[in-house]
Design a protein around this motif. Structure first.
Motif, mmCIF file in Angstrom:
data_model
loop_
_atom_site.group_PDB
_atom_site.id
_atom_site.type_symbol
_atom_site.label_atom_id
_atom_site.label_comp_id
_atom_site.label_asym_id
_atom_site.label_seq_id
_atom_site.Cartn_x
_atom_site.Cartn_y
_atom_site.Cartn_z
ATOM 1 N N PRO A 136 0.813 -1.223 0.000
ATOM 2 C CA PRO A 136 0.000 0.000 0.000
ATOM 3 C C PRO A 136 0.846 1.272 0.000
ATOM 4 C CG PRO A 136 -0.799 -1.568 1.624
ATOM 5 C CD PRO A 136 0.510 -2.093 1.143
ATOM 6 N N LYS A 137 0.202 2.374 -0.347
ATOM 7 C CA LYS A 137 0.881 3.662 -0.444
ATOM 8 C C LYS A 137 1.462 4.093 0.893
ATOM 9 C CE LYS A 137 1.656 6.882 -3.535
ATOM 10 N NZ LYS A 137 2.300 6.586 -4.828
ATOM 11 N N LYS A 138 0.746 3.837 1.965
ATOM 12 C CA LYS A 138 1.226 4.272 3.278
ATOM 13 C C LYS A 138 2.564 3.623 3.618
ATOM 14 C CE LYS A 138 -1.279 0.713 5.910
ATOM 15 N NZ LYS A 138 -2.253 0.480 7.007
ATOM 16 N N MET A 139 2.794 2.401 3.125
ATOM 17 C CA MET A 139 4.063 1.741 3.398
ATOM 18 C C MET A 139 5.180 2.313 2.537
ATOM 19 S SD MET A 139 4.759 -2.338 3.717
ATOM 20 C CE MET A 139 3.336 -2.473 4.775
ATOM 21 N N GLU A 140 4.857 2.724 1.300
ATOM 22 C CA GLU A 140 5.849 3.396 0.467
ATOM 23 C C GLU A 140 6.324 4.675 1.142
ATOM 24 O OE1 GLU A 140 5.298 3.645 -3.869
ATOM 25 O OE2 GLU A 140 3.333 2.757 -3.498
ATOM 26 N N ILE A 141 5.378 5.421 1.694
ATOM 27 C CA ILE A 141 5.728 6.667 2.379
ATOM 28 C C ILE A 141 6.583 6.378 3.604
ATOM 29 C CG2 ILE A 141 4.787 8.647 3.637
ATOM 30 C CD1 ILE A 141 2.343 8.470 1.795
ATOM 31 N N PHE A 142 6.268 5.311 4.330
ATOM 32 C CA PHE A 142 7.068 4.939 5.494
ATOM 33 C C PHE A 142 8.507 4.621 5.089
ATOM 34 C CE2 PHE A 142 8.915 1.278 7.691
ATOM 35 C CZ PHE A 142 9.129 1.828 8.945
ATOM 36 N N ILE A 143 8.690 3.843 4.023
ATOM 37 C CA ILE A 143 10.034 3.469 3.588
ATOM 38 C C ILE A 143 10.805 4.707 3.137
ATOM 39 C CG2 ILE A 143 11.345 2.158 1.890
ATOM 40 C CD1 ILE A 143 10.073 0.480 4.092
ATOM 41 N N TRP A 144 10.130 5.610 2.436
ATOM 42 C CA TRP A 144 10.793 6.848 2.009
ATOM 43 C C TRP A 144 11.246 7.654 3.222
ATOM 44 C CZ3 TRP A 144 9.190 11.957 2.855
ATOM 45 C CH2 TRP A 144 9.944 12.925 2.183
ATOM 46 N N ARG A 145 10.403 7.762 4.227
ATOM 47 C CA ARG A 145 10.765 8.496 5.436
ATOM 48 C C ARG A 145 11.923 7.821 6.168
ATOM 49 N NH1 ARG A 145 5.718 9.495 9.121
ATOM 50 N NH2 ARG A 145 7.220 10.852 10.177
ATOM 51 N N ALA A 146 11.930 6.497 6.176
ATOM 52 C CA ALA A 146 13.023 5.773 6.836
ATOM 53 C C ALA A 146 14.351 6.021 6.118
ATOM 54 C CB ALA A 146 12.702 4.279 6.875
ATOM 55 N N ARG A 147 14.337 5.975 4.788
ATOM 56 C CA ARG A 147 15.556 6.216 4.021
ATOM 57 C C ARG A 147 16.079 7.633 4.221
ATOM 58 N NH1 ARG A 147 13.587 3.385 -1.624
ATOM 59 N NH2 ARG A 147 14.444 1.312 -1.240
ATOM 60 N N LYS A 148 15.160 8.580 4.363
ATOM 61 C CA LYS A 148 15.547 9.981 4.563
ATOM 62 C C LYS A 148 15.790 10.316 6.032
ATOM 63 C CE LYS A 148 15.057 11.260 0.245
ATOM 64 N NZ LYS A 148 16.182 11.776 -0.566
ATOM 65 N N LYS A 149 15.664 9.302 6.911
ATOM 66 C CA LYS A 149 15.836 9.488 8.354
ATOM 67 C C LYS A 149 14.854 10.535 8.892
ATOM 68 C CE LYS A 149 20.684 8.066 8.305
ATOM 69 N NZ LYS A 149 20.374 6.722 8.810
ATOM 70 N N ARG A 150 13.607 10.386 8.518
ATOM 71 C CA ARG A 150 12.575 11.321 8.937
ATOM 72 C C ARG A 150 11.497 10.664 9.793
ATOM 73 N NH1 ARG A 150 11.800 14.918 3.355
ATOM 74 N NH2 ARG A 150 13.944 15.692 3.293
ATOM 75 N N LEU A 151 11.834 9.545 10.394
ATOM 76 C CA LEU A 151 10.904 8.939 11.341
ATOM 77 C C LEU A 151 11.116 9.563 12.717
ATOM 78 C CD1 LEU A 151 11.148 5.159 10.336
ATOM 79 C CD2 LEU A 151 9.331 6.778 9.769
ATOM 80 N N PRO A 152 10.050 9.717 13.505
ATOM 81 C CA PRO A 152 10.171 10.381 14.806
ATOM 82 C C PRO A 152 10.745 9.476 15.887
ATOM 83 C CG PRO A 152 7.895 9.754 14.423
ATOM 84 C CD PRO A 152 8.647 9.426 13.159
ATOM 85 N N THR A 153 11.980 9.039 15.708
ATOM 86 C CA THR A 153 12.657 8.289 16.767
ATOM 87 C C THR A 153 13.012 9.241 17.900
ATOM 88 O OG1 THR A 153 14.802 8.627 15.697
ATOM 89 C CG2 THR A 153 13.585 6.631 15.114
ATOM 90 N N LEU A 154 13.406 8.686 19.024
ATOM 91 C CA LEU A 154 13.705 9.522 20.188
ATOM 92 C C LEU A 154 14.881 10.453 19.918
ATOM 93 C CD1 LEU A 154 13.208 6.926 23.084
ATOM 94 C CD2 LEU A 154 11.596 8.618 22.188
ATOM 95 N N CYS A 155 15.874 9.970 19.197
ATOM 96 C CA CYS A 155 17.027 10.827 18.880
ATOM 97 C C CYS A 155 16.633 11.982 17.966
ATOM 98 C CB CYS A 155 18.135 9.999 18.218
ATOM 99 S SG CYS A 155 19.085 9.003 19.377
ATOM 100 N N GLU A 156 15.784 11.710 16.980
ATOM 101 C CA GLU A 156 15.351 12.766 16.069
ATOM 102 C C GLU A 156 14.493 13.802 16.800
ATOM 103 O OE1 GLU A 156 16.304 13.223 12.933
ATOM 104 O OE2 GLU A 156 17.622 11.497 13.164
ATOM 105 N N LEU A 157 13.655 13.338 17.712
ATOM 106 C CA LEU A 157 12.848 14.270 18.487
ATOM 107 C C LEU A 157 13.721 15.127 19.398
ATOM 108 C CD1 LEU A 157 9.855 11.944 19.493
ATOM 109 C CD2 LEU A 157 9.879 13.697 17.718
ATOM 110 N N ASP A 158 14.746 14.502 19.976
ATOM 111 C CA ASP A 158 15.656 15.240 20.844
ATOM 112 C C ASP A 158 16.425 16.304 20.062
ATOM 113 O OD1 ASP A 158 17.058 15.459 23.521
ATOM 114 O OD2 ASP A 158 18.782 15.011 22.227
#
Length: 297
Positions: A136-158
């Motif tokens: 699905p499209k939502k998973m494509e967007i997730f993979i793109w965000r992961a590759r670009k390091k744009r997921l809201p992990t704790l380090c990114e939020l910090d």
């Protein structure tokens, strides 16, 4: 904002197909000639830009209250170069033209295509299978965000100034939670990847980055269909690992490795079997020997 002439031609990507008009004069008198307007010379500045056509050619009236200098002079000269040779048509009316389209007509579909090209232009080096995945499209967007390091992990939020009690992984508590750790090096995530690779008979899991993990290629001899199927499994695995992490963070509930692997098997089979155009996939063989599908045609 650039210079006056450049701004006038491409304000928000639009181009006006006429000479100086009231709209243009209003734009010019707002910016960048504020220093002249503030001295009470508004009427004389506007008059300096009033159009005067001689033999259907524009000729400005340069009756300045004082000669412009510096940047203002340069902007004015550029504007004159832009409209100096303009000749309006006798029967033409004022209109707008969108410069990003060959026919000059604005459409949301064209704008969406331009945005997608710009956003995903860094993904052109990815395998061809990544352009039309089976997920699905939502998973494509997730993979793109992961590759670009744009997921809201704790380090990114910090990094973005959000005050957190801790940035350590909420699953294993062995290291700080960055994207690579959350999706690959966390003990739970690594065990899931190892079992998925073992299930597909691909040997030990040795990838060391998000780019390698989601590359979608594990065998140079695999077919295009096989690459699509394996890509769907990889991306489903990453997506469910992240979903499991969120469940732990927000609900304090998480699946064990075996349950997570079972969910990946079921969900990837469901998407592949329903979306794949071509040979049918058997559930029993999918569980027992999925490696054979890498070479299916």
């Amino acid at each position: 904002m650039g210079q006056v002439g450049e701004n006038y031609v491409a304000i928000f990507g639009w181009r006006a197909q006429y000479g100086l008009s009231k709209l243009q004069i209003a734009y010019i008198t707002r910016s960048p000639f504020q220093q002249l307007l503030q001295e009470g010379h508004r009427r004389r500045v506007v008059n300096a830009f009033l159009e005067r056509f001689v033999d259907r050619r524009y000729a400005p009236r340069n009756n300045w209250c004082r000669d412009p200098t510096g940047r203002t002079r340069g902007e004015y000269d550029n504007l004159m170069q832009l409209i100096g040779g303009f000749s309006p048509g006798s029967n033409s009316s004022d209109s707008w033209r969108w410069v990003m389209s060959t026919n000059g007509i604005f459409t949301t579909k064209k704008l969406n295509n331009i945005i997608m090209e710009k956003v995903f232009e860094g993904e052109k080096s990815q395998p061809e299978t990544s352009r039309k995945p089976l997920i699905p499209k939502k998973m494509e967007i997730f993979i793109w965000r992961a590759r670009k390091k744009r997921l809201p992990t704790l380090c990114e939020l910090d990094k973005r100034g959000i005050d957190l009690h801790s940035v350590r992984c909420s699953i294993c508590d062995d290291d700080v939670e960055n994207i690579d750790h959350a999706l690959i090096f966390c003990k739970c995530a690594y065990d899931v990847w190892s079992r998925i690779y073992n299930w597909w008979n691909l040997g030990p899991y040795v990838n060391t980055s998000i780019a390698e993990t989601f590359a979608g290629s594990v065998n140079q001899n695999m077919s295009k269909i096989g690459a699509k199927l394996w890509q769907a499994v990889e991306w489903t695995c990453g997506y469910l690992i992240w979903k499991n992490r969120n469940s732990k963070v927000f609900k304090n509930k998480s699946l064990c490795v075996a349950s997570l692997v079972n969910e990946i098997q079921v969900l990837s089979f469901d998407w592949n079997s329903k979306r794949l155009k071509g040979p049918k996939i058997d559930w029993c063989s999918w569980l027992a020997n999925p490696h054979q599908y890498l070479f299916i045609t």
